[in-house]
Design a protein around this motif. Structure first.
Motif, PDB file in Angstrom:
ATOM      1  N   ALA A  87       0.834  -1.209   0.000  1.00 36.69           N
ATOM      2  CA  ALA A  87       0.000   0.000   0.000  1.00 36.69           C
ATOM      3  C   ALA A  87       0.866   1.256   0.000  1.00 36.69           C
ATOM      4  CB  ALA A  87      -0.927  -0.006   1.213  1.00 36.69           C
ATOM      5  N   PHE A  88       1.963   1.252   0.743  1.00 37.32           N
ATOM      6  CA  PHE A  88       2.840   2.419   0.810  1.00 37.32           C
ATOM      7  C   PHE A  88       3.457   2.727  -0.556  1.00 37.32           C
ATOM      8  CE2 PHE A  88       7.170   4.089   1.347  1.00 37.32           C
ATOM      9  CZ  PHE A  88       6.885   5.288   1.984  1.00 37.32           C
ATOM     10  N   PHE A  89       3.989   1.723  -1.224  1.00 37.80           N
ATOM     11  CA  PHE A  89       4.653   1.959  -2.509  1.00 37.80           C
ATOM     12  C   PHE A  89       3.645   2.269  -3.613  1.00 37.80           C
ATOM     13  CE2 PHE A  89       7.999  -0.721  -0.439  1.00 37.80           C
ATOM     14  CZ  PHE A  89       8.932   0.295  -0.322  1.00 37.80           C
ATOM     15  N   ILE A  90       2.457   1.706  -3.545  1.00 42.35           N
ATOM     16  CA  ILE A  90       1.420   2.078  -4.525  1.00 42.35           C
ATOM     17  C   ILE A  90       1.020   3.539  -4.341  1.00 42.35           C
ATOM     18  CG2 ILE A  90      -0.990   1.675  -5.158  1.00 42.35           C
ATOM     19  CD1 ILE A  90      -0.510  -1.293  -4.646  1.00 42.35           C
ATOM     20  N   TYR A  91       0.931   3.987  -3.103  1.00 45.75           N
ATOM     21  CA  TYR A  91       0.641   5.397  -2.838  1.00 45.75           C
ATOM     22  C   TYR A  91       1.765   6.294  -3.354  1.00 45.75           C
ATOM     23  CZ  TYR A  91      -0.425   9.694  -0.317  1.00 45.75           C
ATOM     24  OH  TYR A  91      -0.696  11.005  -0.002  1.00 45.75           O
ATOM     25  N   GLU A  92       3.005   5.826  -3.235  1.00 45.02           N
ATOM     26  CA  GLU A  92       4.136   6.590  -3.763  1.00 45.02           C
ATOM     27  C   GLU A  92       4.032   6.730  -5.281  1.00 45.02           C
ATOM     28  OE1 GLU A  92       6.751   8.107  -2.266  1.00 45.02           O
ATOM     29  OE2 GLU A  92       5.786   7.724  -0.345  1.00 45.02           O
ATOM     30  N   LEU A  93       3.665   5.673  -5.962  1.00 45.12           N
ATOM     31  CA  LEU A  93       3.483   5.756  -7.405  1.00 45.12           C
ATOM     32  C   LEU A  93       2.325   6.681  -7.770  1.00 45.12           C
ATOM     33  CD1 LEU A  93       3.999   2.039  -8.537  1.00 45.12           C
ATOM     34  CD2 LEU A  93       5.567   3.965  -8.840  1.00 45.12           C
ATOM     35  N   TYR A  94       1.284   6.674  -6.948  1.00 47.57           N
ATOM     36  CA  TYR A  94       0.166   7.579  -7.184  1.00 47.57           C
ATOM     37  C   TYR A  94       0.628   9.037  -7.106  1.00 47.57           C
ATOM     38  CZ  TYR A  94      -4.070  10.233  -6.201  1.00 47.57           C
ATOM     39  OH  TYR A  94      -5.068  11.172  -6.225  1.00 47.57           O
ATOM     40  N   LEU A  95       1.457   9.352  -6.139  1.00 43.97           N
ATOM     41  CA  LEU A  95       1.982  10.715  -6.016  1.00 43.97           C
ATOM     42  C   LEU A  95       2.861  11.087  -7.203  1.00 43.97           C
ATOM     43  CD1 LEU A  95       2.923  10.903  -2.224  1.00 43.97           C
ATOM     44  CD2 LEU A  95       0.907  11.849  -3.347  1.00 43.97           C
ATOM     45  N   ILE A  96       3.673  10.131  -7.654  1.00 39.82           N
ATOM     46  CA  ILE A  96       4.602  10.419  -8.747  1.00 39.82           C
ATOM     47  C   ILE A  96       3.865  10.630 -10.065  1.00 39.82           C
ATOM     48  CG2 ILE A  96       6.450   9.422 -10.145  1.00 39.82           C
ATOM     49  CD1 ILE A  96       7.453   8.051  -7.593  1.00 39.82           C
ATOM     50  N   TYR A  97       2.838   9.838 -10.337  1.00 41.71           N
ATOM     51  CA  TYR A  97       2.178   9.877 -11.636  1.00 41.71           C
ATOM     52  C   TYR A  97       0.987  10.839 -11.698  1.00 41.71           C
ATOM     53  CZ  TYR A  97       4.891   5.877 -13.294  1.00 41.71           C
ATOM     54  OH  TYR A  97       5.913   5.061 -13.699  1.00 41.71           O
ATOM     55  N   PHE A  98       0.305  11.050 -10.573  1.00 42.80           N
ATOM     56  CA  PHE A  98      -0.954  11.803 -10.627  1.00 42.80           C
ATOM     57  C   PHE A  98      -0.953  13.074  -9.797  1.00 42.80           C
ATOM     58  CE2 PHE A  98      -2.023   7.320 -11.321  1.00 42.80           C
ATOM     59  CZ  PHE A  98      -2.634   7.416 -12.564  1.00 42.80           C
ATOM     60  N   GLN A  99       0.116  13.362  -9.104  1.00 42.74           N
ATOM     61  CA  GLN A  99       0.196  14.587  -8.312  1.00 42.74           C
ATOM     62  C   GLN A  99       1.382  15.425  -8.765  1.00 42.74           C
ATOM     63  OE1 GLN A  99      -2.151  15.491  -6.078  1.00 42.74           O
ATOM     64  NE2 GLN A  99      -3.270  13.621  -6.553  1.00 42.74           N
ATOM     65  N   ASN A 100       1.369  15.826 -10.033  1.00 43.73           N
ATOM     66  CA  ASN A 100       2.484  16.580 -10.580  1.00 43.73           C
ATOM     67  C   ASN A 100       2.598  17.979  -9.982  1.00 43.73           C
ATOM     68  OD1 ASN A 100       3.198  14.479 -12.315  1.00 43.73           O
ATOM     69  ND2 ASN A 100       1.722  15.151 -13.862  1.00 43.73           N
ATOM     70  N   ASP A 101       1.485  18.509  -9.472  1.00 44.98           N
ATOM     71  CA  ASP A 101       1.548  19.835  -8.889  1.00 44.98           C
ATOM     72  C   ASP A 101       2.288  19.824  -7.551  1.00 44.98           C
ATOM     73  OD1 ASP A 101      -0.414  18.244  -7.841  1.00 44.98           O
ATOM     74  OD2 ASP A 101      -1.699  19.919  -7.250  1.00 44.98           O
ATOM     75  N   SER A 104       8.050  17.993  -8.288  1.00 46.84           N
ATOM     76  CA  SER A 104       8.715  18.509  -9.478  1.00 46.84           C
ATOM     77  C   SER A 104       9.164  17.354 -10.353  1.00 46.84           C
ATOM     78  CB  SER A 104       9.926  19.360  -9.069  1.00 46.84           C
ATOM     79  OG  SER A 104      10.877  18.559  -8.383  1.00 46.84           O
ATOM     80  N   GLY A 105       9.638  17.662 -11.553  1.00 48.80           N
ATOM     81  CA  GLY A 105      10.055  16.611 -12.474  1.00 48.80           C
ATOM     82  C   GLY A 105      11.246  15.826 -11.987  1.00 48.80           C
ATOM     83  N   ASN A 106      12.057  16.397 -11.110  1.00 49.58           N
ATOM     84  CA  ASN A 106      13.219  15.675 -10.595  1.00 49.58           C
ATOM     85  C   ASN A 106      12.822  14.445  -9.784  1.00 49.58           C
ATOM     86  OD1 ASN A 106      14.926  17.594 -11.740  1.00 49.58           O
ATOM     87  ND2 ASN A 106      14.837  18.903  -9.917  1.00 49.58           N
ATOM     88  N   PHE A 107      11.642  14.487  -9.172  1.00 46.57           N
ATOM     89  CA  PHE A 107      11.204  13.379  -8.333  1.00 46.57           C
ATOM     90  C   PHE A 107      10.683  12.193  -9.157  1.00 46.57           C
ATOM     91  CE2 PHE A 107      11.155  16.818  -5.277  1.00 46.57           C
ATOM     92  CZ  PHE A 107      11.648  16.203  -4.134  1.00 46.57           C
ATOM     93  N   SER A 108      10.554  12.376 -10.471  1.00 44.88           N
ATOM     94  CA  SER A 108      10.066  11.276 -11.296  1.00 44.88           C
ATOM     95  C   SER A 108      11.049  10.104 -11.318  1.00 44.88           C
ATOM     96  CB  SER A 108       9.814  11.755 -12.721  1.00 44.88           C
ATOM     97  OG  SER A 108      11.023  12.229 -13.300  1.00 44.88           O
ATOM     98  N   LEU A 109      12.321  10.361 -11.018  1.00 44.65           N
ATOM     99  CA  LEU A 109      13.303   9.278 -10.961  1.00 44.65           C
ATOM    100  C   LEU A 109      13.040   8.322  -9.808  1.00 44.65           C
ATOM    101  CD1 LEU A 109      16.579  11.275 -11.732  1.00 44.65           C
ATOM    102  CD2 LEU A 109      15.285   9.807 -13.296  1.00 44.65           C
ATOM    103  N   LEU A 110      12.248   8.757  -8.834  1.00 43.05           N
ATOM    104  CA  LEU A 110      11.938   7.904  -7.697  1.00 43.05           C
ATOM    105  C   LEU A 110      11.063   6.702  -8.083  1.00 43.05           C
ATOM    106  CD1 LEU A 110      11.208  10.560  -4.932  1.00 43.05           C
ATOM    107  CD2 LEU A 110      13.231   9.120  -5.151  1.00 43.05           C
ATOM    108  N   GLN A 111      10.448   6.754  -9.267  1.00 45.08           N
ATOM    109  CA  GLN A 111       9.565   5.669  -9.649  1.00 45.08           C
ATOM    110  C   GLN A 111      10.330   4.353  -9.821  1.00 45.08           C
ATOM    111  OE1 GLN A 111       8.079   5.835 -13.751  1.00 45.08           O
ATOM    112  NE2 GLN A 111       9.471   7.543 -14.112  1.00 45.08           N
ATOM    113  N   TYR A 112      11.590   4.398 -10.196  1.00 46.08           N
ATOM    114  CA  TYR A 112      12.347   3.172 -10.460  1.00 46.08           C
ATOM    115  C   TYR A 112      12.631   2.380  -9.188  1.00 46.08           C
ATOM    116  CZ  TYR A 112      12.819   5.491 -14.952  1.00 46.08           C
ATOM    117  OH  TYR A 112      12.538   6.123 -16.141  1.00 46.08           O
ATOM    118  N   PRO A 113      13.149   2.986  -8.131  1.00 45.43           N
ATOM    119  CA  PRO A 113      13.278   2.195  -6.887  1.00 45.43           C
ATOM    120  C   PRO A 113      11.938   1.776  -6.306  1.00 45.43           C
ATOM    121  CG  PRO A 113      13.878   4.492  -6.504  1.00 45.43           C
ATOM    122  CD  PRO A 113      13.765   4.315  -7.983  1.00 45.43           C
TER     123      PRO A 113
END
Length: 275
Positions: A87-101, A104-113
């Motif tokens: 649940a924690f990591f799915i929420y993290e992906l939700y923030l990365i993909y759907f909460q762009n506001d 910032s774009g630099n945090f998109s690299l967090l999706q890989y780990p």
């Protein structure tokens, strides 16, 4: 007539396994109602399905609740780890993909780990509960074995993923079958998934299978022994083909003339012509 209803009859064993899967599916749904008991319930479900795949005559009710009780705390701990971390990591992906506001774009690299951690959680889910039902080990060691087995048996891991998401894929893409699939889940599908997974897991774990001779007696056989038997059958067939080919070549040599004799006659003719 007695042979048709004999317990060793393949048709009777098929029907018995079918009703056993329906029964254990109902037990699984009933014990999963508190949600937190899904882990021990999966251990009991896999135990029964692995016994069926191994050819063992098992009492479903007794086997299920015996394993449910034996693996309760370990299954509960593994389920809570999978549930909370997933649940924690799915929420993290939700923030990365759907909460762009917010990011910032630099945090998109967090999706890989994050995806890597979700993959580890998935590996533990696919192998963990079946391992708890099959082997006595600590929770930490079991989780490490999950990662090692999933990497070593990568094709099997892919098949396990397909088995678990197949019904969800149909449910999402075929709306007309949703109500039918819900009923199928309640009465049969959880056990069917676990049974199909157990076919592959039984081989990945190297467990023994119960086989029956023609006289009805039982014996144990491993997957390696079965593969060796198949290889020996193939080798015996190839040896028979080679023997047939050798016999054919011998017959041709008997019918034809000896090439060495032809060479001797040729040399004699040459000598006579020289003289």
């Amino acid at each position: 007539m007695n042979g048709a209803f004999n317990s060793d009859n393949p048709m009777m064993r098929l029907l018995t396994n079918f009703f056993n899967l329906m029964f254990v599916n109902l037990l699984f749904v009933f014990t999963c109602i508190p949600i937190v008991t899904i882990g021990p319930s999966l251990c009991g479900l896999y135990k029964v399905c692995l016994c069926i795949v191994g050819g063992e005559d098992t009492e479903v009710f007794k086997t299920y609740f015996k394993e449910f009780k034996a693996s309760f705390w370990k299954g509960l701990g593994m389920w809570m780890i999978i549930l909370t971390t997933g649940a924690f990591f799915i929420y993290e992906l939700y923030l990365i993909y759907f909460q762009n506001d917010r990011l910032s774009g630099n945090f998109s690299l967090l999706q890989y780990p994050v995806w890597l951690m979700l993959l580890i959680v998935l590996q533990i889910f696919l192998y963990g509960f079946a391992l708890l039902a099959s082997f006595e080990n600590s929770l930490k060691k079991t989780m490490i074995n999950c990662l090692l087995l999933s990497i070593k048996n990568f094709p099997i891991t892919i098949m396990l993923v397909v088995i678990w998401i197949f019904t969800a894929f149909i449910y999402a893409n075929v709306p007309d079958m949703q109500y039918m699939l819900i009923g199928f889940e309640l009465f049969f599908n959880f056990a069917l998934r676990a049974y199909l997974c157990s076919i592959f897991l039984h081989k990945a774990f190297g467990l023994k299978k119960i086989r029956y001779r023609k006289d009805g007696s039982e014996y144990e056989e491993s997957w390696e022994e079965e593969d060796e038997d198949e290889d020996s059958d193939i080798d015996s067939d190839s040896d028979e083909d080679e023997e047939i080919e050798e016999e054919g070549s011998d017959e041709e040599d008997d019918d034809g003339s000896d090439p060495s004799d032809d060479e001797e006659t040729d040399t004699e003719e040459k000598e006579s012509s020289d003289d």
